[in-house]
Design an enzyme around this catalytic site. Structure first.
Site, PDB file in Angstrom:
ATOM      1  N   ASP A  62      -3.978   0.113  11.275  1.00 29.12           N
ATOM      2  CA  ASP A  62      -5.062  -0.413  10.453  1.00 29.12           C
ATOM      3  C   ASP A  62      -5.957   0.768  10.081  1.00 29.12           C
ATOM      4  OD1 ASP A  62      -7.477  -1.459   9.536  1.00 29.12           O
ATOM      5  OD2 ASP A  62      -7.365  -3.218  10.838  1.00 29.12           O
ATOM      6  N   SER A 142     -10.005   3.445  -8.689  1.00 33.32           N
ATOM      7  CA  SER A 142      -9.737   2.414  -9.701  1.00 33.32           C
ATOM      8  C   SER A 142     -10.552   2.687 -10.949  1.00 33.32           C
ATOM      9  CB  SER A 142     -10.114   1.030  -9.168  1.00 33.32           C
ATOM     10  OG  SER A 142     -10.026   0.064 -10.216  1.00 33.32           O
ATOM     11  N   TYR A 155     -16.623  -4.474  -5.003  1.00 34.86           N
ATOM     12  CA  TYR A 155     -15.367  -3.704  -5.074  1.00 34.86           C
ATOM     13  C   TYR A 155     -15.563  -2.493  -5.977  1.00 34.86           C
ATOM     14  CZ  TYR A 155     -10.615  -2.421  -6.473  1.00 34.86           C
ATOM     15  OH  TYR A 155      -9.452  -1.715  -6.755  1.00 34.86           O
ATOM     16  N   LYS A 159     -15.194   1.648  -5.077  1.00 31.36           N
ATOM     17  CA  LYS A 159     -14.291   2.598  -5.747  1.00 31.36           C
ATOM     18  C   LYS A 159     -15.080   3.741  -6.386  1.00 31.36           C
ATOM     19  CE  LYS A 159     -10.334   0.767  -4.670  1.00 31.36           C
ATOM     20  NZ  LYS A 159      -9.343   1.473  -3.839  1.00 31.36           N
TER      21      LYS A 159
HETATM   22  N1  LIG Z   1      -3.361  -3.785  -8.453  1.00 25.85           N
HETATM   23  C1  LIG Z   1      -4.291  -3.338  -9.295  1.00 25.85           C
HETATM   24  O1  LIG Z   1      -4.507  -3.894 -10.371  1.00 25.85           O
HETATM   25  C2  LIG Z   1      -5.138  -2.151  -8.899  1.00 25.85           C
HETATM   26  C3  LIG Z   1      -5.923  -1.538  -9.873  1.00 25.85           C
HETATM   27  C4  LIG Z   1      -6.702  -0.443  -9.521  1.00 25.85           C
HETATM   28  C5  LIG Z   1      -6.690   0.030  -8.218  1.00 25.85           C
HETATM   29  N2  LIG Z   1      -5.919  -0.588  -7.278  1.00 25.85           N
HETATM   30  C6  LIG Z   1      -5.922  -0.043  -5.913  1.00 25.85           C
HETATM   31  O2  LIG Z   1      -4.596   0.277  -5.562  1.00 25.85           O
HETATM   32  C7  LIG Z   1      -4.475   0.242  -4.136  1.00 25.85           C
HETATM   33  C8  LIG Z   1      -3.235  -0.569  -3.756  1.00 25.85           C
HETATM   34  O3  LIG Z   1      -3.460  -1.926  -4.083  1.00 25.85           O
HETATM   35  P1  LIG Z   1      -2.308  -2.901  -4.597  1.00 25.85           P
HETATM   36  O4  LIG Z   1      -2.780  -3.435  -5.866  1.00 25.85           O
HETATM   37  O5  LIG Z   1      -0.983  -2.249  -4.517  1.00 25.85           O
HETATM   38  O6  LIG Z   1      -2.470  -4.068  -3.504  1.00 25.85           O
HETATM   39  P2  LIG Z   1      -1.431  -4.775  -2.520  1.00 25.85           P
HETATM   40  O7  LIG Z   1      -2.205  -5.845  -1.860  1.00 25.85           O
HETATM   41  O8  LIG Z   1      -0.191  -5.133  -3.273  1.00 25.85           O
HETATM   42  O9  LIG Z   1      -1.078  -3.628  -1.469  1.00 25.85           O
HETATM   43  C9  LIG Z   1      -2.034  -3.157  -0.574  1.00 25.85           C
HETATM   44  C10 LIG Z   1      -1.375  -2.957   0.785  1.00 25.85           C
HETATM   45  O10 LIG Z   1      -2.385  -2.456   1.684  1.00 25.85           O
HETATM   46  C11 LIG Z   1      -2.189  -3.072   2.934  1.00 25.85           C
HETATM   47  N3  LIG Z   1      -3.426  -3.044   3.715  1.00 25.85           N
HETATM   48  C12 LIG Z   1      -4.524  -3.844   3.546  1.00 25.85           C
HETATM   49  N4  LIG Z   1      -5.430  -3.566   4.472  1.00 25.85           N
HETATM   50  C13 LIG Z   1      -4.918  -2.580   5.252  1.00 25.85           C
HETATM   51  C14 LIG Z   1      -5.403  -1.885   6.385  1.00 25.85           C
HETATM   52  N5  LIG Z   1      -6.602  -2.163   6.909  1.00 25.85           N
HETATM   53  N6  LIG Z   1      -4.625  -0.921   6.932  1.00 25.85           N
HETATM   54  C15 LIG Z   1      -3.407  -0.636   6.407  1.00 25.85           C
HETATM   55  N7  LIG Z   1      -2.897  -1.287   5.346  1.00 25.85           N
HETATM   56  C16 LIG Z   1      -3.646  -2.249   4.778  1.00 25.85           C
HETATM   57  C17 LIG Z   1      -1.749  -4.490   2.595  1.00 25.85           C
HETATM   58  O11 LIG Z   1      -1.101  -5.112   3.697  1.00 25.85           O
HETATM   59  C18 LIG Z   1      -0.839  -4.251   1.392  1.00 25.85           C
HETATM   60  O12 LIG Z   1       0.519  -4.100   1.770  1.00 25.85           O
HETATM   61  C19 LIG Z   1      -5.802  -0.332  -3.611  1.00 25.85           C
HETATM   62  O13 LIG Z   1      -6.617   0.731  -3.170  1.00 25.85           O
HETATM   63  C20 LIG Z   1      -6.387  -0.995  -4.844  1.00 25.85           C
HETATM   64  O14 LIG Z   1      -7.797  -1.083  -4.779  1.00 25.85           O
HETATM   65  C21 LIG Z   1      -5.140  -1.663  -7.602  1.00 25.85           C
END
Ligand SMILES: NC(=O)c1ccc[n+]([C@@H]2O[C@H](COP(=O)([O-])OP(=O)(O)OC[C@H]3O[C@@H](n4cnc5c(N)ncnc54)[C@H](O)[C@@H]3O)[C@@H](O)[C@H]2O)c1
Length: 253
Positions: A62, A142, A155, A159
């Site tokens: 974590d 982001s 959020y 970021k």
């Molecule tokens: N999806 C989008 O549209 C988007 C856009 C901009 C930025 N982001 C950023 O991209 C990154 C990845 O997000 P995503 O969209 O792939 O989401 P996702 O939920 O598909 O993947 C995130 C992963 O992080 C893991 N996770 C959560 N808390 C955790 C912890 N405490 N320790 C270890 N692992 C943990 C989850 O289990 C999950 O597998 C994030 O930082 C998110 O803010 C996403």
């Protein structure tokens, strides 16, 4: 091979964008630690990387707990002999809704996963990177941290903190040859957080609303972000420090 023999940790790599980064780097020769709290997801990603001929191992940790982040870094050093690249990708958001409706517990969780994780990763990964003469830290921020929209206020702020913290880390760690950069993805409807960002199921109406703000006319994919991460991880980016690559199709509003 653009990441040949680099020892890499990708947090939150059991799904979504982190999965894409882990796979792309492994395909370019990196030795990858796939981190997540979701063991099933992480093991699936490792199996898929291995089946494709890459090198990867899962480590459950974590990213909000110091001892677990230390153990994660120790595992990379134990397995691959060193750490070269730390990708802080794990993230979380409160559901899109008016800012006063977000609970204190949700606020704390957003900052713990999105921001405190960067602090803990620095505390434990920087000594390992210093030991090998430098490396690359890549923080997934982001577009929301630069061009915020209503409904995701806390959020968005987290970021924004990731972006300025990355630049400050870059200034401070440059003399150690540790480069710190971030990537700003735009909305990706195929990830675990998509419905939270959208404030509900990603239906046609919500898709259309988002798409209208992206000049290139499509959403980002995990591969788009992974390609930027590969560049920042590679020696091609050896003079790139303190930047934020916007992988957002030119999102203007
Ligand atoms: N999806 C989008 O549209 C988007 C856009 C901009 C930025 N982001 C950023 O991209 C990154 C990845 O997000 P995503 O969209 O792939 O989401 P996702 O939920 O598909 O993947 C995130 C992963 O992080 C893991 N996770 C959560 N808390 C955790 C912890 N405490 N320790 C270890 N692992 C943990 C989850 O289990 C999950 O597998 C994030 O930082 C998110 O803010 C996403």
């Amino acid at each position: 091979m653009r990441a040949q023999n680099k020892s890499v940790i990708v947090t939150g790599a059991g799904n979504g964008i982190g999965e894409g980064i882990a796979k792309r780097l492994a395909a370019e020769g990196a030795q990858v630690i796939v981190n997540d709290i979701n063991e099933a997801g992480g093991q699936r990603v490792v199996a898929e990387i291995t089946a494709a001929g890459g090198t990867a191992a899962f480590f459950k940790a974590d990213v909000t707990h110091s001892a677990q982040v230390k153990a994660l870094v120790d595992e990379a050093v134990r397995l691959y002999g060193r750490l070269d690249v730390m990708v802080n990708n794990a993230g979380w958001t409160h559901r899109n809704r008016p800012m006063l409706e977000v609970s204190e517990e949700e606020f704390d969780k957003v900052y713990a996963i999105n921001m405190k994780s960067i602090y803990l990763s620095a505390i434990h990964a920087v000594p390992a990177l210093r030991k090998v003469g430098g490396g690359s830290i890549i923080n997934i921020a982001s577009t929301a941290g630069l061009r915020p929209r209503p409904g995701l206020t806390w959020y968005n702020g987290s970021k924004g903190a990731v972006i300025i913290t990355s630049k400050s880390m870059a200034a401070e760690l440059g003399p150690d040859n540790i480069r710190v950069n971030c990537i700003n993805p735009v909305f990706n409807p195929d990830t675990g957080l998509a419905a939270e960002f959208a404030g509900g199921p990603v239906d046609d109406a919500r898709r259309a609303k988002f798409l209208a703000t992206i000049p290139l006319g499509r959403f980002s994919t995990a591969l788009d972000v992974a390609n930027a991460a590969l560049y920042l991880a590679s020696d091609e980016a050896s003079f790139i420090n303190g930047v934020c690559i916007e992988v957002d199709g030119g999102r203007c509003v």
